[in-house]
Design a protein around this motif. Structure first.
Motif, mmCIF file in Angstrom:
data_model
loop_
_atom_site.group_PDB
_atom_site.id
_atom_site.type_symbol
_atom_site.label_atom_id
_atom_site.label_comp_id
_atom_site.label_asym_id
_atom_site.label_seq_id
_atom_site.Cartn_x
_atom_site.Cartn_y
_atom_site.Cartn_z
ATOM 1 N N LEU A 10 -2.476 -28.434 6.178
ATOM 2 C CA LEU A 10 -3.717 -28.310 6.937
ATOM 3 C C LEU A 10 -3.666 -27.173 7.943
ATOM 4 C CD1 LEU A 10 -4.756 -32.028 7.544
ATOM 5 C CD2 LEU A 10 -4.968 -30.598 5.507
ATOM 6 N N LYS A 11 -2.481 -26.843 8.444
ATOM 7 C CA LYS A 11 -2.342 -25.735 9.388
ATOM 8 C C LYS A 11 -2.757 -24.420 8.752
ATOM 9 C CE LYS A 11 -0.926 -23.475 13.069
ATOM 10 N NZ LYS A 11 -1.812 -23.387 14.259
ATOM 11 N N VAL A 12 -2.448 -24.250 7.465
ATOM 12 C CA VAL A 12 -2.845 -23.028 6.755
ATOM 13 C C VAL A 12 -4.361 -22.903 6.751
ATOM 14 C CG1 VAL A 12 -2.828 -21.853 4.516
ATOM 15 C CG2 VAL A 12 -0.766 -23.019 5.337
ATOM 16 N N LEU A 13 -5.045 -24.001 6.469
ATOM 17 C CA LEU A 13 -6.509 -23.982 6.438
ATOM 18 C C LEU A 13 -7.084 -23.718 7.819
ATOM 19 C CD1 LEU A 13 -7.182 -27.032 4.094
ATOM 20 C CD2 LEU A 13 -7.010 -24.619 3.495
ATOM 21 N N ALA A 14 -6.491 -24.350 8.843
ATOM 22 C CA ALA A 14 -6.964 -24.151 10.209
ATOM 23 C C ALA A 14 -6.850 -22.684 10.618
ATOM 24 C CB ALA A 14 -6.182 -25.040 11.167
ATOM 25 N N ASP A 15 -5.718 -22.075 10.323
ATOM 26 C CA ASP A 15 -5.515 -20.674 10.697
ATOM 27 C C ASP A 15 -6.478 -19.751 9.959
ATOM 28 O OD1 ASP A 15 -3.482 -21.269 12.467
ATOM 29 O OD2 ASP A 15 -1.879 -20.914 11.016
ATOM 30 N N LEU A 16 -6.705 -20.020 8.688
ATOM 31 C CA LEU A 16 -7.548 -19.145 7.884
ATOM 32 C C LEU A 16 -8.997 -19.118 8.342
ATOM 33 C CD1 LEU A 16 -6.345 -19.615 4.206
ATOM 34 C CD2 LEU A 16 -6.537 -17.468 5.448
ATOM 35 N N CYS A 17 -9.495 -20.249 8.813
ATOM 36 C CA CYS A 17 -10.930 -20.292 9.123
ATOM 37 C C CYS A 17 -11.209 -20.368 10.619
ATOM 38 C CB CYS A 17 -11.598 -21.449 8.397
ATOM 39 S SG CYS A 17 -10.990 -23.072 8.848
ATOM 40 N N GLY A 18 -10.238 -19.949 11.454
ATOM 41 C CA GLY A 18 -10.526 -19.791 12.870
ATOM 42 C C GLY A 18 -10.250 -20.975 13.750
ATOM 43 N N HIS A 19 -9.427 -21.903 13.287
ATOM 44 C CA HIS A 19 -9.119 -23.086 14.083
ATOM 45 C C HIS A 19 -7.630 -23.157 14.421
ATOM 46 C CE1 HIS A 19 -13.143 -24.737 13.856
ATOM 47 N NE2 HIS A 19 -13.163 -24.439 12.575
ATOM 48 N N GLY A 20 -7.044 -21.986 14.696
ATOM 49 C CA GLY A 20 -5.621 -21.939 14.991
ATOM 50 C C GLY A 20 -5.211 -22.656 16.253
ATOM 51 N N THR A 21 -6.146 -22.868 17.167
ATOM 52 C CA THR A 21 -5.816 -23.566 18.411
ATOM 53 C C THR A 21 -6.088 -25.070 18.354
ATOM 54 O OG1 THR A 21 -8.014 -23.208 19.367
ATOM 55 C CG2 THR A 21 -6.357 -21.485 19.735
ATOM 56 N N ALA A 22 -6.507 -25.561 17.199
ATOM 57 C CA ALA A 22 -6.838 -26.987 17.085
ATOM 58 C C ALA A 22 -5.619 -27.852 17.396
ATOM 59 C CB ALA A 22 -7.357 -27.303 15.690
ATOM 60 N N GLU A 23 -5.886 -28.995 18.030
ATOM 61 C CA GLU A 23 -4.821 -29.933 18.393
ATOM 62 C C GLU A 23 -4.893 -31.228 17.609
ATOM 63 O OE1 GLU A 23 -5.120 -30.450 22.610
ATOM 64 O OE2 GLU A 23 -4.087 -28.551 23.039
ATOM 65 N N ALA A 24 -5.946 -31.401 16.845
ATOM 66 C CA ALA A 24 -6.118 -32.625 16.067
ATOM 67 C C ALA A 24 -7.128 -32.355 14.969
ATOM 68 C CB ALA A 24 -6.589 -33.777 16.956
ATOM 69 N N VAL A 25 -7.259 -33.320 14.057
ATOM 70 C CA VAL A 25 -8.210 -33.162 12.962
ATOM 71 C C VAL A 25 -8.781 -34.525 12.597
ATOM 72 C CG1 VAL A 25 -6.404 -33.391 11.203
ATOM 73 C CG2 VAL A 25 -8.528 -32.187 10.638
#
Length: 431
Positions: free
Chosen positions: A261-276
């Motif tokens: 999921l970290k790969v997806l977060a980084d790709l679409c602009g959610h690199g700073t997310a802390e939860a999902v």
């Protein structure tokens, strides 16, 4: 909208394979002449061999439960009576757009899937079930461009969270309200007009069409998911489509199973997310360790999560998980079909308690109550709505105990200034 993109297995953005990106993710609506030239609508001379190929590829349904598609098809084929095949395009999850996108932009692929499943089950009737007007127009246009030998009806319903549940689908097609019914019987036993009925998600049917037209890529087709990625954060170090200082636009992505999921977060602009928040509102909230979770039914299940419809909503430092859980529970309570007393009472209690907790007004026993309800409520409703609410509560308590405890004393800044809990944060526009 960030847009629609594909992801290579090694994590690089790009084309997974020409057959997937070319057939699915290129811009514009599907052209029937190009679809025919690419092998679409090819005669099916050996239905059982295609069914075996689907089973060997390990294709699972894309509607939420992830049930093996071949098992479901065989159950309908082997049931007595003339079968019906339904393409279910009603997305109840507000955070998912994949089904509407497919019907709007790839209607021939979906209709081809209906044709193939009808041949495998012996069905003489098909149906496309939806609530989206642009999707309805696209399907009618596709039917006119390439009239099928099979009778295919288009049934439109009102958009609600429960309207896509399989028994609600059958009930609406038969002329009733789009509300779940008691089970058994299941639709494969007695569905539309009393006939054995396969209710299949439109992505499942589209992937069956691709498996038939491109047998050499069956494993890749079956092992790839369309996922909707959303969240409100700005995302430092963001990927495609991020806007500095503003919220990140949602994206529809085609990704291989197992992608972290970290790969997806980084790709679409959610690199700073802390939860999902996973699976739309069905898969629960996940905090520390979420970055290592794989986009995979079995991997997520072992972590107490669920892939569901493949919708991921990322939470950033300014998002409070307690407030997000409260808004999700309030949305589910408002969407209850109000047919099951336990659902009406249960979702209402969860929503009221979480809302009070988010605002710093909950009683001393609120956490104990939530714990008890999260264990007692799953499996007691006619559909999965009550289970979704219970899972949100259970995962909030498991992953964010400190935040829950802090809210028993006072609301945090994010919750104190939050807008009304109308579910708006989870709603994603169709690209």
């Amino acid at each position: 909208m960030t847009g629609v993109f594909s992801l290579l297995p090694d994590g690089r953005p790009g084309l997974l394979a020409p057959l997937l990106s070319g057939a699915w993710l290129s811009g514009g609506s599907e052209d029937v002449s190009r679809y025919l030239a690419a092998g679409g609508y090819a005669p099916l001379t050996a239905p059982d061999r295609l069914l075996d190929r689907i089973a060997a590829a390990g294709l699972r349904g894309r509607g939420g439960a992830g049930f093996p598609a071949a098992v479901k098809i065989r159950a309908v084929r082997d049931a007595p009576g003339r079968a019906v095949v339904v393409a279910n395009g009603e997305e109840g999850e507000p955070g998912s757009v994949k089904d509407r996108w497919l019907l709007r932009h790839r209607p021939h692929t979906v209709l081809d899937g209906i044709r193939l499943v009808a041949a495998m089950t012996g069905a003489e009737r098909g149906c496309v079930y939806l609530s989206d007007e642009p999707a309805e127009r696209a399907v009618h246009r596709a039917l006119a461009e390439c009239p099928p030998r099979l009778r295919i009806d288009v049934v439109r319903t009102e958009h609600t969270y429960v309207a896509g549940e399989e028994t609600a689908v059958v009930r609406r097609i038969d002329g009733g309200p789009a509300l779940p019914t008691a089970k058994p019987p299941r639709p494969f036993e007695s569905g539309v007009g009393g006939a054995p009925t396969l209710v299949a998600n439109v992505e499942t049917l589209a992937r069956i069409a691709l498996i038939y037209s491109r047998p050499e890529a069956a494993l890749a087709v079956a092992g790839t998911h369309l996922v909707t990625l959303s969240g409100a954060g700005a995302g430092a170090g963001a990927g495609a489509g991020a806007r500095a200082g503003a919220g990140v636009a949602p994206a529809l992505a085609e990704v291989p199973a197992g992608t972290h999921l970290k790969v997806l977060a980084d790709l679409c602009g959610h690199g700073t997310a802390e939860a999902v928040l996973l699976g739309g509102l069905f898969g629960g909230l996940h905090g520390p360790g979420w970055t290592d979770l794989p986009l995979d039914h079995d991997g997520l299940r072992s972590a107490g999560a669920a892939l569901g419809c493949g919708a991921l909503h990322f939470l950033h430092p300014d998002d409070c998980p307690v407030g997000v859980a409260g808004e999700a529970a309030a949305y589910l309570a408002a969407q209850s079909a109000r047919q099951c007393g336990v659902c009406v009472a249960g979702t209402g209690a969860l929503a009221r308690t979480l809302t009070s907790l988010a605002r710093g007004r909950a009683g001393a026993d609120s956490a104990d109550q939530l714990h008890r309800w999260s264990r007692q409520l799953p499996g007691r409703g006619a559909c999965g709505l009550l289970d979704a609410g219970a899972r949100i509560v259970a995962t909030l308590l498991a992953h964010f105990p400190d935040r829950v405890d802090a809210h028993r004393r006072a609301a945090c800044r994010a919750c104190a200034g939050a807008a009304p809990e109308d579910g708006r944060r989870f709603t994603v526009p169709v690209p």
